[in-house]
Design a protein around this motif. Structure first.
Motif, mmCIF file in Angstrom:
data_model
loop_
_atom_site.group_PDB
_atom_site.id
_atom_site.type_symbol
_atom_site.label_atom_id
_atom_site.label_comp_id
_atom_site.label_asym_id
_atom_site.label_seq_id
_atom_site.Cartn_x
_atom_site.Cartn_y
_atom_site.Cartn_z
ATOM 1 N N GLU A 1 0.845 -1.198 0.000
ATOM 2 C CA GLU A 1 0.000 0.000 0.000
ATOM 3 C C GLU A 1 0.889 1.261 0.000
ATOM 4 O O GLU A 1 0.684 2.209 -0.745
ATOM 5 C CB GLU A 1 -0.815 -0.102 1.292
ATOM 6 C CG GLU A 1 -1.862 0.904 1.598
ATOM 7 C CD GLU A 1 -2.258 0.678 3.066
ATOM 8 O OE1 GLU A 1 -2.261 1.652 3.807
ATOM 9 O OE2 GLU A 1 -2.532 -0.493 3.453
ATOM 10 N N LYS A 2 1.959 1.229 0.822
ATOM 11 C CA LYS A 2 2.885 2.373 0.906
ATOM 12 C C LYS A 2 3.648 2.543 -0.405
ATOM 13 O O LYS A 2 3.912 3.655 -0.849
ATOM 14 C CB LYS A 2 3.890 2.156 2.044
ATOM 15 C CG LYS A 2 3.282 2.279 3.410
ATOM 16 C CD LYS A 2 3.072 3.712 3.701
ATOM 17 C CE LYS A 2 3.209 4.026 5.151
ATOM 18 N NZ LYS A 2 3.282 5.436 5.436
ATOM 19 N N ALA A 3 4.032 1.409 -1.010
ATOM 20 C CA ALA A 3 4.777 1.478 -2.272
ATOM 21 C C ALA A 3 3.898 2.084 -3.362
ATOM 22 O O ALA A 3 4.343 2.936 -4.139
ATOM 23 C CB ALA A 3 5.249 0.083 -2.675
ATOM 24 N N ASP A 4 2.631 1.661 -3.398
ATOM 25 C CA ASP A 4 1.681 2.212 -4.370
ATOM 26 C C ASP A 4 1.524 3.714 -4.173
ATOM 27 O O ASP A 4 1.511 4.482 -5.141
ATOM 28 C CB ASP A 4 0.301 1.554 -4.158
ATOM 29 C CG ASP A 4 0.037 0.482 -5.184
ATOM 30 O OD1 ASP A 4 0.527 0.639 -6.323
ATOM 31 O OD2 ASP A 4 -0.647 -0.512 -4.857
ATOM 32 N N ALA A 5 1.420 4.111 -2.912
ATOM 33 C CA ALA A 5 1.241 5.540 -2.608
ATOM 34 C C ALA A 5 2.461 6.335 -3.065
ATOM 35 O O ALA A 5 2.328 7.411 -3.656
ATOM 36 C CB ALA A 5 1.006 5.721 -1.110
ATOM 37 N N ALA A 6 3.665 5.775 -2.837
ATOM 38 C CA ALA A 6 4.894 6.482 -3.248
ATOM 39 C C ALA A 6 4.959 6.596 -4.765
ATOM 40 O O ALA A 6 5.360 7.631 -5.308
ATOM 41 C CB ALA A 6 6.121 5.732 -2.724
ATOM 42 N N LEU A 7 4.533 5.527 -5.452
ATOM 43 C CA LEU A 7 4.540 5.523 -6.919
ATOM 44 C C LEU A 7 3.708 6.692 -7.450
ATOM 45 O O LEU A 7 4.130 7.427 -8.339
ATOM 46 C CB LEU A 7 3.943 4.194 -7.397
ATOM 47 C CG LEU A 7 4.079 3.852 -8.857
ATOM 48 C CD1 LEU A 7 5.516 3.424 -9.162
ATOM 49 C CD2 LEU A 7 3.141 2.710 -9.237
ATOM 50 N N ARG A 8 2.527 6.855 -6.841
ATOM 51 C CA ARG A 8 1.605 7.904 -7.321
ATOM 52 C C ARG A 8 2.082 9.277 -6.871
ATOM 53 O O ARG A 8 2.172 10.212 -7.653
ATOM 54 C CB ARG A 8 0.197 7.649 -6.795
ATOM 55 C CG ARG A 8 -0.565 6.695 -7.720
ATOM 56 C CD ARG A 8 -1.963 6.428 -7.255
ATOM 57 N NE ARG A 8 -1.984 5.313 -6.304
ATOM 58 C CZ ARG A 8 -2.334 5.379 -5.033
ATOM 59 N NH1 ARG A 8 -2.740 6.516 -4.517
ATOM 60 N NH2 ARG A 8 -2.314 4.321 -4.252
ATOM 61 N N LYS A 9 2.441 9.376 -5.591
ATOM 62 C CA LYS A 9 2.765 10.691 -5.038
ATOM 63 C C LYS A 9 4.001 11.301 -5.695
ATOM 64 O O LYS A 9 4.034 12.483 -5.998
ATOM 65 C CB LYS A 9 2.975 10.555 -3.521
ATOM 66 C CG LYS A 9 3.214 11.865 -2.841
ATOM 67 C CD LYS A 9 3.053 11.758 -1.354
ATOM 68 C CE LYS A 9 3.276 13.101 -0.703
ATOM 69 N NZ LYS A 9 3.415 13.000 0.727
ATOM 70 N N TYR A 10 5.036 10.476 -5.877
ATOM 71 C CA TYR A 10 6.297 11.041 -6.407
ATOM 72 C C TYR A 10 6.472 10.767 -7.889
ATOM 73 O O TYR A 10 7.518 11.051 -8.451
ATOM 74 C CB TYR A 10 7.485 10.482 -5.609
ATOM 75 C CG TYR A 10 7.339 10.746 -4.131
ATOM 76 C CD1 TYR A 10 7.312 12.052 -3.653
ATOM 77 C CD2 TYR A 10 7.171 9.700 -3.224
ATOM 78 C CE1 TYR A 10 7.131 12.306 -2.302
ATOM 79 C CE2 TYR A 10 7.001 9.945 -1.872
ATOM 80 C CZ TYR A 10 6.974 11.247 -1.428
ATOM 81 O OH TYR A 10 6.789 11.504 -0.100
ATOM 82 N N LYS A 11 5.436 10.164 -8.511
ATOM 83 C CA LYS A 11 5.456 9.863 -9.961
ATOM 84 C C LYS A 11 6.687 9.053 -10.367
ATOM 85 O O LYS A 11 7.295 9.290 -11.413
ATOM 86 C CB LYS A 11 5.366 11.151 -10.777
ATOM 87 C CG LYS A 11 4.091 11.934 -10.514
ATOM 88 C CD LYS A 11 3.893 13.019 -11.536
ATOM 89 C CE LYS A 11 2.522 13.653 -11.469
ATOM 90 N NZ LYS A 11 2.185 14.271 -10.182
#
Ligand code: PMT
Length: 329
Positions: free
Chosen positions: A255-265
């Motif tokens: 979940e955190k990895a997905d969030a980082a992918l989206r947040k930091y592109k």
């Protein structure tokens, strides 16, 4: 968050990043680093007719420290051994990349994984007849480490840049990213370093050794601004960017990895859990999650070899797509 909110958050982050760099103690050898980087990137750049052109990856490795005093006696450190970065560097070189290895001084080095902790004293011996020579059972490992390492340096495919503090790391990453702009989409960032999340700003740091004897130490740590979005959007906008996500609670990892992918592109986030990081990881992109595991039955099988194989494919597709878009424009 609405557009206004997003803009405000971006402005606040920009201000934090500016303040971090303005107050950081300047790099001592910035001119030498700049010179080495220019030479390395020029040698490997994909300009027309350059026979030595290669894809270039910046591998970051090891943990950053947070000094507590300007004349530093004490600092906060973290667990990272630099194994991931050092092993990945070997596989990237083998895959034909040139590597800028931005590493924490004193951590693991490429080609040295088969050597003991104190190779100088444990692997060498002195004899009257032949002077200094490699001892058994290390002579093969020493020979390989020396020859592979020297070949990579001599061929201009490996540049090693050491850092210690969070101030040095982020300034050097910025320099590397700007220098790699001319490599365009052939540039890759593989951010395996364990980066401090909190630091003491230089201007509020004690100059001299903090004295004990006056009770508990009260100290305020400020959040280190995340530089990932700056790297993606401004420092190296054409590069393929991979960050890591480390957690100790496997339940929140993906979940955190997905969030980082989206947040930091990011183009990819590699999710790993502290205890199993040498055995397995998950490569997270917008379309898929690839679980990668080393085979414990295969001697010498490293998870890094599998990670790098997948990345090489993804990066090639990214470059092809980029070239295709340019040729159609
Ligand atoms: O060195 P080893 O012992 O082999 O271990 C490898 C490793 C576990 C350190 C490596 O695989 C790894 O996960 N590295 C990233 C550790 C980390 O900083 O995770 P994080 O979840 O706190 O941060 C995520 C990303 O944000 C990182 O890629 C980091 O580059 C970046 N970051 C972090 C903090 C910060 N202030 N700014 C950042 O840009």
């Amino acid at each position: 968050m609405d557009v206004n909110g997003l803009q405000k958050a971006q402005e606040a982050l920009d201000a934090e990043i500016k303040s971090f760099f303005n107050s950081a103690p300047p790099l001592r050898n910035i001119e030498d680093i700049g010179k080495d980087l220019r030479k390395f990137v020029e040698f490997n750049s994909p300009q027309a007719g350059n026979q030595s052109a290669r894809k270039v990856v910046c591998v970051t490795s090891g943990g950053t420290t947070v000094p507590l005093e300007q004349r530093c006696v004490r600092y906060i450190d973290n667990f990272s051994s630099g194994h991931r970065g050092a092993a990945s560097t070997e596989y990237f070189l083998k895959a034909g990349y040139s590597v800028i290895f931005l590493y924490r001084k004193g951590t693991r080095q490429p080609y040295c994984s088969l050597l003991p902790d104190d190779p100088f004293l444990e692997c060498l011996e002195f004899t009257q007849e032949s002077g200094i020579q490699a001892r058994q059972p290390y002579s093969e490992a020493v020979k390989n480490a020396i020859s592979e390492h020297h070949a990579a340096i001599a061929n201009g495919t490996l540049l090693k840049l050491p850092f210690t503090t969070i101030f040095e790391y982020l300034q050097m990453l910025h320099l590397v990213a700007i220098s790699m702009r001319s490599v365009g989409p052939h540039a890759l960032f593989y951010l395996a370093a364990a980066v401090s999340d909190f630091y003491v700003p230089w201007e509020s740091m004690a100059e001299h050794k903090i004295q004990s004897g006056s009770g508990p130490l009260d100290m305020r740590l400020v959040q280190v601004p995340k530089m990932l979005s700056g790297l993606r959007s401004e420092w190296a906008p054409m590069a393929y960017c991979i960050s890591f996500k480390l957690e100790t609670d496997v339940k929140i990892l993906l979940e955190k990895a997905d969030a980082a992918l989206r947040k930091y592109k990011m183009h990819m986030v590699i999710a790993n859990e502290l205890l199993t990081r040498k055995e397995e990881v998950t490569l997270v992109t917008t379309n898929e999650k690839i679980h990668v595991r080393r085979d414990p039955k295969l001697v010498g099988d490293n998870v890094e070899e599998h990670i790098v194989k997948h990345i090489v494919k993804k990066h090639s597709a990214y470059v092809d797509n980029f070239d295709h878009k340019v040729s159609r424009a």
